[in-house]
Design an enzyme around this catalytic site. Sequence first.
Site, mmCIF file in Angstrom:
data_model
loop_
_atom_site.group_PDB
_atom_site.id
_atom_site.type_symbol
_atom_site.label_atom_id
_atom_site.label_comp_id
_atom_site.label_asym_id
_atom_site.label_seq_id
_atom_site.Cartn_x
_atom_site.Cartn_y
_atom_site.Cartn_z
ATOM 1 N N SER A 131 0.599 -1.332 -0.012
ATOM 2 C CA SER A 131 -0.212 -0.081 -0.073
ATOM 3 C C SER A 131 0.690 1.108 0.185
ATOM 4 O O SER A 131 1.399 1.255 0.590
ATOM 5 C CB SER A 131 -1.134 0.168 0.907
ATOM 6 O OG SER A 131 -1.305 1.359 1.751
ATOM 7 N N TYR A 142 -2.261 1.432 10.510
ATOM 8 C CA TYR A 142 -2.466 0.844 9.640
ATOM 9 C C TYR A 142 -1.319 0.742 8.457
ATOM 10 O O TYR A 142 -0.405 -0.152 8.058
ATOM 11 C CB TYR A 142 -3.611 0.800 8.407
ATOM 12 C CG TYR A 142 -3.463 0.203 7.223
ATOM 13 C CD1 TYR A 142 -4.163 -1.473 7.365
ATOM 14 C CD2 TYR A 142 -3.491 0.695 5.779
ATOM 15 C CE1 TYR A 142 -4.408 -1.743 5.575
ATOM 16 C CE2 TYR A 142 -3.472 -0.275 4.725
ATOM 17 C CZ TYR A 142 -3.849 -1.380 5.199
ATOM 18 O OH TYR A 142 -4.037 -2.160 3.254
#
Length: 238
Positions: A131, A142
């Site tokens: 990501s 995250y």
Amino acid sequence: MPLLSGAVVLVTGANGGLGREFVEEALARGAAKVYATARRPQEWDDPRVVALALDITDPDSIRATVSHAQDVTVLINNAGISIGTDTLLALSDGEIREVMETNFFGPVALTRAFAPVLAASKASAVLNIHSVLSWIALTGAYSASKAALWSATNSFRVELAPQGTQVTGVHVGYIDTAMAKGVDAPKTSPGEVARKSLDGLEQGDYEVIVDDISAGVKLGLSGPIQDLYPALAANAPA
């Protein structure tokens, strides 16, 4: 010969939107077998797909999977989670640990466990989904977990090179899957992400930058940190 032709691929998080695309794309590129893993694996109608139960946060589950899948030549670490309002101050200790267990410790443990299996193949690879948030902390836990995975990928890349295992990391912005359902921003289709990721893998790329957002953020890493985090300037002392 392309890496995926005749390969035996294991995909984590295979039930999700991106995971399914990795399964289908690997088969389309000639994979002989794909282990489609998830905590509660779904049924597949292709005989080349083997559904396996795998909880990447459970060492016993990892050991059972490695024992069952001794023919794996390509490992795709795709499984990941994000929890609600993902800020380090808002989440509980347990929630932060859950994100780290799934997004960092799980892929690291699985890669370590499969390393000897991959070493037995003349052509083997690991593909990790990072990501763009591994490069910019727009979400707390995250982003931290993906940054840690990015660092681990860099380490594995060097450590596994002597045995001939290629390690490729994928950086991508928002993907049009359930995880990004509530995000009002441009999204890349999971099919495009899977195609570009496996293109890079087969080309021998160490890093795949899927979209312009990821390319821009990577470029921004060499500039002033305030450019990546405008809130710092807004909150700076007068």
